[in-house]
Design an enzyme around this catalytic site. Structure first.
Site, PDB file in Angstrom:
ATOM      1  CE1 TYR A 110      -9.861 -38.752 -26.920  1.00  0.00           C
ATOM      2  CE2 TYR A 110      -9.232 -39.891 -24.909  1.00  0.00           C
ATOM      3  CZ  TYR A 110      -8.972 -39.534 -26.217  1.00  0.00           C
ATOM      4  OH  TYR A 110      -7.818 -39.973 -26.820  1.00  0.00           O
ATOM      5  CG  HIS A 122      -9.758 -42.684 -35.332  1.00  0.00           C
ATOM      6  ND1 HIS A 122      -8.945 -43.800 -35.276  1.00  0.00           N
ATOM      7  CD2 HIS A 122     -10.379 -42.625 -34.123  1.00  0.00           C
ATOM      8  CE1 HIS A 122      -9.062 -44.374 -34.089  1.00  0.00           C
ATOM      9  NE2 HIS A 122      -9.941 -43.687 -33.372  1.00  0.00           N
ATOM     10  CG  HIS A 177      -8.407 -46.853 -24.806  1.00  0.00           C
ATOM     11  ND1 HIS A 177      -7.751 -46.149 -23.828  1.00  0.00           N
ATOM     12  CD2 HIS A 177      -8.110 -46.245 -25.986  1.00  0.00           C
ATOM     13  CE1 HIS A 177      -7.087 -45.142 -24.384  1.00  0.00           C
ATOM     14  NE2 HIS A 177      -7.282 -45.181 -25.685  1.00  0.00           N
TER      15      HIS A 177
END
Length: 338
Positions: free
Chosen positions: A284, A193, A16
């Site tokens: 997000y 995570h 990303h």
């Protein structure tokens, strides 16, 4: 606390931050460094998983399948993992990924949608893969609800289910409570995570370990979406200090971060004002760069975009909302009297 299994996701979540531009040589270099340092699992795919390379999510410079093949050919001990999001990745991509060398499949759904992963888990198990469930945006639902969703993934064949702080919005007690709930509900392993948008990537991972997490994730130099992830080299040092090092070479991971990953990074992920807004608003993490780019193009503060996205409870896969929200904010600015 027991020694956890660590999965390094530099070559997936880190994609990303690099706008999905990893090269074959970079993959070989990073996999070689991680493998020699004792990292047992290395995740390699587009940031949004198999078949993520698209107009919606951003095109990969090199096809995922080619990078997976490079990783598998390079790794001598580490297992190669891939991410798959139902609705993006399909059976075709999964079969191709297995042919190229994937051994662990991590199947990610929104934390409210575990039921859409059933056929993907069953197919992966039929193909002999180790399977891991990812409950994304886990901060959005209480621990008891997450445990119910995790039980579904276990019933489908998951060997481990992760609490995933996709927004980097959790505080340590949030991480601990969710891991504890899954540990109480499941017979399979539980993972965690982290993202670092509130500066708590390492702290939340430690809280998860104290709550019984069996698996954790990291990225070299923290390279990942938003303000990045828990840094693999820091996790290794902390685990060693705690006496629960699972076999990681701490100094080798420091060198990998410094000399292999840092030179290719366009920036150091950090909790700056926009990234903090991601964690604060519960958005997000991958929305960060999109909001910055669109905000710059339209003259809108990215934080305003992110806060509104948080208010609307947007989730992964709704990147098209970013432009819609920005345009709406522009219209509001134009109609507001000066």
């Amino acid at each position: 606390m027991n020694a956890p299994r660590l999965t390094d996701t530099t070559l997936r979540d880190g994609s990303h931050a690099l706008a999905h531009t990893f090269t074959r040589q970079q993959v070989r270099d990073i996999v070689r460094a991680l493998d020699r340092a004792g990292v047992p699992v290395i995740e390699v795919t587009h940031g949004d998983g198999l078949a993520g390379s698209s107009l919606q999510y951003g095109f990969s410079r090199v096809p995922d399948l080619d990078l997976i093949a490079e990783a598998r050919e390079t790794a001598e001990r580490a297992r190669i993992a891939a991410l798959l999001l139902p609705g993006i990745g399909t059976r075709r991509e999964l079969r191709a990924a297995v042919e190229r060398g994937v051994q662990v499949l991590r199947i990610a759904t929104q934390c409210t949608e575990a039921d859409i992963s059933e056929e993907h888990f069953k197919m992966a198990k039929d193909m002999g893969l180790e399977t891991v469930g990812f409950l994304m945006m886990s901060h959005m639902r209480p621990p008891e609800f997450l445990a119910e969703q995790a039980r579904l993934m276990e019933s489908y064949g998951a060997d481990c289910v992760y609490v995933v702080d996709s927004a980097g919005a959790m505080l340590p007690h949030d991480a601990a409570a969710r891991v504890q709930a899954l540990k109480a509900a499941l017979t399979v392993q539980v993972g965690f995570h982290a993202h670092n948008n509130l500066g708590l990537g390492i702290g939340n991972t430690l809280a998860a370990l104290e709550a019984g997490a069996d698996q954790i994730d990291g990225c070299l130099r923290g390279l990942g979406a938003g303000a990045g992830n828990a840094a693999t080299e820091v996790l290794a040092a902390v685990l060693d200090r705690l006496g629960i090092n699972p076999g990681l070479d701490v100094l080798a991971l420091m060198d990998a971060a410094e000399y292999v990953v840092a030179p290719i990074m366009p920036f150091q992920p950090f909790p700056d004002r926009d990234a903090i807004t991601i964690g604060y608003a519960g958005v997000y993490s991958t929305f960060l760069l999109h909001a910055r780019r669109i905000g710059e193009q339209l003259g809108v503060d990215p934080r305003a975009i992110l806060i509104e996205l948080g208010r609307r409870q947007t989730v992964a896969g709704q990147e098209d909302w970013i432009l819609d929200v920005a345009l709406e904010l522009v219209r509001q600015q134009q109609t507001t009297p000066v």
